[in-house]
Motif scaffolding. Structure first.
Motif, PDB file in Angstrom:
ATOM      1  N   ASP A 163      30.935  12.815  35.293  1.00  0.00           N
ATOM      2  CA  ASP A 163      30.653  13.692  36.111  1.00  0.00           C
ATOM      3  C   ASP A 163      31.362  15.311  35.225  1.00  0.00           C
ATOM      4  O   ASP A 163      31.291  15.198  34.142  1.00  0.00           O
ATOM      5  CB  ASP A 163      32.134  14.044  37.340  1.00  0.00           C
ATOM      6  CG  ASP A 163      31.519  13.248  38.516  1.00  0.00           C
ATOM      7  OD1 ASP A 163      30.691  12.686  38.849  1.00  0.00           O
ATOM      8  OD2 ASP A 163      32.859  12.836  39.194  1.00  0.00           O
ATOM      9  N   PRO A 164      30.184  16.176  35.459  1.00  0.00           N
ATOM     10  CA  PRO A 164      30.879  17.904  35.114  1.00  0.00           C
ATOM     11  C   PRO A 164      31.354  18.195  35.555  1.00  0.00           C
ATOM     12  O   PRO A 164      31.938  19.951  35.682  1.00  0.00           O
ATOM     13  CB  PRO A 164      29.113  17.905  34.964  1.00  0.00           C
ATOM     14  CG  PRO A 164      28.628  17.602  37.157  1.00  0.00           C
ATOM     15  CD  PRO A 164      29.523  16.018  37.284  1.00  0.00           C
ATOM     16  N   ILE A 165      32.333  17.876  34.658  1.00  0.00           N
ATOM     17  CA  ILE A 165      34.151  18.231  35.564  1.00  0.00           C
ATOM     18  C   ILE A 165      34.521  18.451  33.545  1.00  0.00           C
ATOM     19  O   ILE A 165      34.919  17.916  32.795  1.00  0.00           O
ATOM     20  CB  ILE A 165      34.675  17.136  35.391  1.00  0.00           C
ATOM     21  CG1 ILE A 165      34.508  16.932  37.347  1.00  0.00           C
ATOM     22  CG2 ILE A 165      36.158  18.194  36.259  1.00  0.00           C
ATOM     23  CD1 ILE A 165      34.885  16.281  38.223  1.00  0.00           C
ATOM     24  N   ILE A 166      35.224  19.844  33.793  1.00  0.00           N
ATOM     25  CA  ILE A 166      36.036  20.366  32.355  1.00  0.00           C
ATOM     26  C   ILE A 166      37.462  20.634  32.819  1.00  0.00           C
ATOM     27  O   ILE A 166      37.277  20.783  34.044  1.00  0.00           O
ATOM     28  CB  ILE A 166      35.345  21.524  31.687  1.00  0.00           C
ATOM     29  CG1 ILE A 166      36.026  21.806  30.897  1.00  0.00           C
ATOM     30  CG2 ILE A 166      35.477  23.041  32.932  1.00  0.00           C
ATOM     31  CD1 ILE A 166      35.634  23.081  29.695  1.00  0.00           C
ATOM     32  N   TYR A 167      38.505  19.569  32.149  1.00  0.00           N
ATOM     33  CA  TYR A 167      39.802  19.480  32.564  1.00  0.00           C
ATOM     34  C   TYR A 167      40.668  20.011  31.908  1.00  0.00           C
ATOM     35  O   TYR A 167      40.717  20.926  30.323  1.00  0.00           O
ATOM     36  CB  TYR A 167      39.849  17.917  32.057  1.00  0.00           C
ATOM     37  CG  TYR A 167      39.656  16.747  33.303  1.00  0.00           C
ATOM     38  CD1 TYR A 167      39.607  16.753  34.445  1.00  0.00           C
ATOM     39  CD2 TYR A 167      38.844  16.298  32.305  1.00  0.00           C
ATOM     40  CE1 TYR A 167      39.375  16.001  34.579  1.00  0.00           C
ATOM     41  CE2 TYR A 167      37.600  15.645  32.949  1.00  0.00           C
ATOM     42  CZ  TYR A 167      38.422  15.432  34.892  1.00  0.00           C
ATOM     43  OH  TYR A 167      37.643  13.949  35.498  1.00  0.00           O
TER      44      TYR A 167
ATOM     45  N   SER B 231      40.922  21.694  37.188  1.00  0.00           N
ATOM     46  CA  SER B 231      39.871  20.990  36.712  1.00  0.00           C
ATOM     47  C   SER B 231      38.451  22.049  37.172  1.00  0.00           C
ATOM     48  O   SER B 231      39.096  21.971  38.307  1.00  0.00           O
ATOM     49  CB  SER B 231      39.266  19.729  36.810  1.00  0.00           C
ATOM     50  OG  SER B 231      39.596  19.517  38.459  1.00  0.00           O
ATOM     51  N   ILE B 232      37.374  22.071  36.520  1.00  0.00           N
ATOM     52  CA  ILE B 232      36.062  23.087  37.569  1.00  0.00           C
ATOM     53  C   ILE B 232      35.278  21.684  37.008  1.00  0.00           C
ATOM     54  O   ILE B 232      34.282  21.160  36.219  1.00  0.00           O
ATOM     55  CB  ILE B 232      36.033  23.894  35.946  1.00  0.00           C
ATOM     56  CG1 ILE B 232      37.928  24.749  35.961  1.00  0.00           C
ATOM     57  CG2 ILE B 232      35.002  25.072  36.528  1.00  0.00           C
ATOM     58  CD1 ILE B 232      37.462  25.904  34.722  1.00  0.00           C
ATOM     59  N   TYR B 233      33.948  22.203  38.856  1.00  0.00           N
ATOM     60  CA  TYR B 233      33.000  21.295  38.252  1.00  0.00           C
ATOM     61  C   TYR B 233      32.128  22.435  37.942  1.00  0.00           C
ATOM     62  O   TYR B 233      31.915  23.348  38.731  1.00  0.00           O
ATOM     63  CB  TYR B 233      32.990  20.535  40.163  1.00  0.00           C
ATOM     64  CG  TYR B 233      31.629  19.828  40.433  1.00  0.00           C
ATOM     65  CD1 TYR B 233      31.460  19.257  39.804  1.00  0.00           C
ATOM     66  CD2 TYR B 233      30.185  20.525  40.258  1.00  0.00           C
ATOM     67  CE1 TYR B 233      30.141  18.215  40.769  1.00  0.00           C
ATOM     68  CE2 TYR B 233      29.354  20.306  40.581  1.00  0.00           C
ATOM     69  CZ  TYR B 233      29.380  18.764  40.750  1.00  0.00           C
ATOM     70  OH  TYR B 233      28.315  18.269  40.299  1.00  0.00           O
ATOM     71  N   VAL B 234      31.429  21.950  37.449  1.00  0.00           N
ATOM     72  CA  VAL B 234      30.667  22.801  36.369  1.00  0.00           C
ATOM     73  C   VAL B 234      28.936  22.384  37.197  1.00  0.00           C
ATOM     74  O   VAL B 234      28.774  21.372  36.524  1.00  0.00           O
ATOM     75  CB  VAL B 234      29.954  22.817  34.438  1.00  0.00           C
ATOM     76  CG1 VAL B 234      29.339  23.326  34.122  1.00  0.00           C
ATOM     77  CG2 VAL B 234      31.273  22.608  33.943  1.00  0.00           C
TER      78      VAL B 234
END
Length: 298
Positions: free
Chosen positions: A71-75, A86-89
């Motif tokens: 998934d396009p997620i940055i932690y 976490s952020i969904y991009v």
């Protein structure tokens, strides 16, 4: 963790009880420095939900990205390696490979993994610092291509358009190729660090093992660190006329991210493939390099 034992002249070893981190500073100048020791500490393990491809230190917390197929997620991680945000991009994750930050705290995510050297949709996503507390971000986008790539894919002898590493400096982004040909040259490209469509200009090349997986600058912005699965290439005064090179080598494992915090500690993140090679390590760079030989670069 204990200091490594005294060792024969010719190498500087860093040791912990972690299986993937017994390593020595290569004697690249054919010198015989006195034996010395430093210590590598385990900060934690990579969270099981992530498949690490890059890491940065921002305000002495960590930001970590997923690799392709995830998934396009940055932690956001705390100093122990635990996820605290976490952020969904929005924009997707074709093949995220590294991230970097600018002097304002904005984050740049490189969606430029290109294993087969045939992508024509290379991107970098910009996450504004003021939005990093959000759960979802619609990023600004940089699209780019390489100035010297004309075939997709190129001939096998020219498979040098994959990239897994990036830094920001002086309003520009620099990329370091993961060379899949036999030349072992890491090519260095540059584009502006602003939304838009660009052609990445070839600026330089460095003789490495070709498999560079991440990059970072020291906190003073003077020294460049290039990571591979079994070495760190430390290029001192990279942006000056007479840079010098030191190489740290270690046992090969899936080391995918490198960063440095404001206290002079280097952190290395492993990929976390099938819950293996999933450590987050730290060590003091100056302690590691103190007695290692230097090699002037042409």
């Amino acid at each position: 963790f204990n200091w490594a034992p005294r060792l024969p002249a010719g190498c500087i070893f860093l040791k912990s009880n972690l299986p993937n981190f017994l390593y020595c500073i290569a004697d690249i100048a054919n010198a015989s420095p006195k034996a010395s020791c430093a210590v590598v500490l385990e900060v934690g393990t990579i969270p099981p939900d992530s498949f690490t491809s890059g890491i940065i230190s921002l305000n002495n917390d960590f930001w970590l990205i997923n690799d392709s197929g995830n998934d396009p997620i940055i932690y956001k991680l705390d100093h122990t390696g635990s996820i605290i945000h976490s952020i969904y991009v929005r924009g997707g994750n074709i093949d995220w490979e590294d991230l970097t930050k600018d002097d304002q705290g904005n984050i740049y995510i490189g969606d430029f993994g290109n294993n087969k050297n045939k992508r024509v949709n290379l991107k970098i996503y910009i996450l504004p610092y003021k939005q990093l507390s959000n759960d979802t971000i619609t990023p600004q986008v940089i699209n780019f291509k390489y100035e010297n790539q004309t075939s997709f894919p190129p001939a096998e002898s020219e498979l040098d358009f994959d990239c897994e590493s990036m830094i920001w400096t002086n309003q520009s982004l620099y990329f370091f190729s993961k060379n899949r040909s036999k030349s072992k040259q890491t090519k260095i490209y540059k584009i502006p660090a602003a939304p838009g469509n660009y052609t990445a200009v070839l600026k330089d090349s460095i003789l490495t093992n070709g498999g560079i997986t991440s990059a970072t600058l020291t906190t003073d912005g003077e020294n460049l660190l290039l990571l591979s699965k079994k070495a760190i290439y430390v290029i001192k005064n990279y942006f000056q006329p007479s840079p010098s090179l030191q190489i740290l080598t270690f046992k090969k494992s899936r080391k995918e991210g490198i960063c440095m915090n404001s206290f002079g500690k280097v952190f290395i993140a492993e990929e976390n493939k099938d819950d293996k090679d999933n450590y987050l390590y730290s060590f003091k760079l100056q302690e590691a390099l103190h007695k290692s030989p230097l090699k002037k670069m042409n």
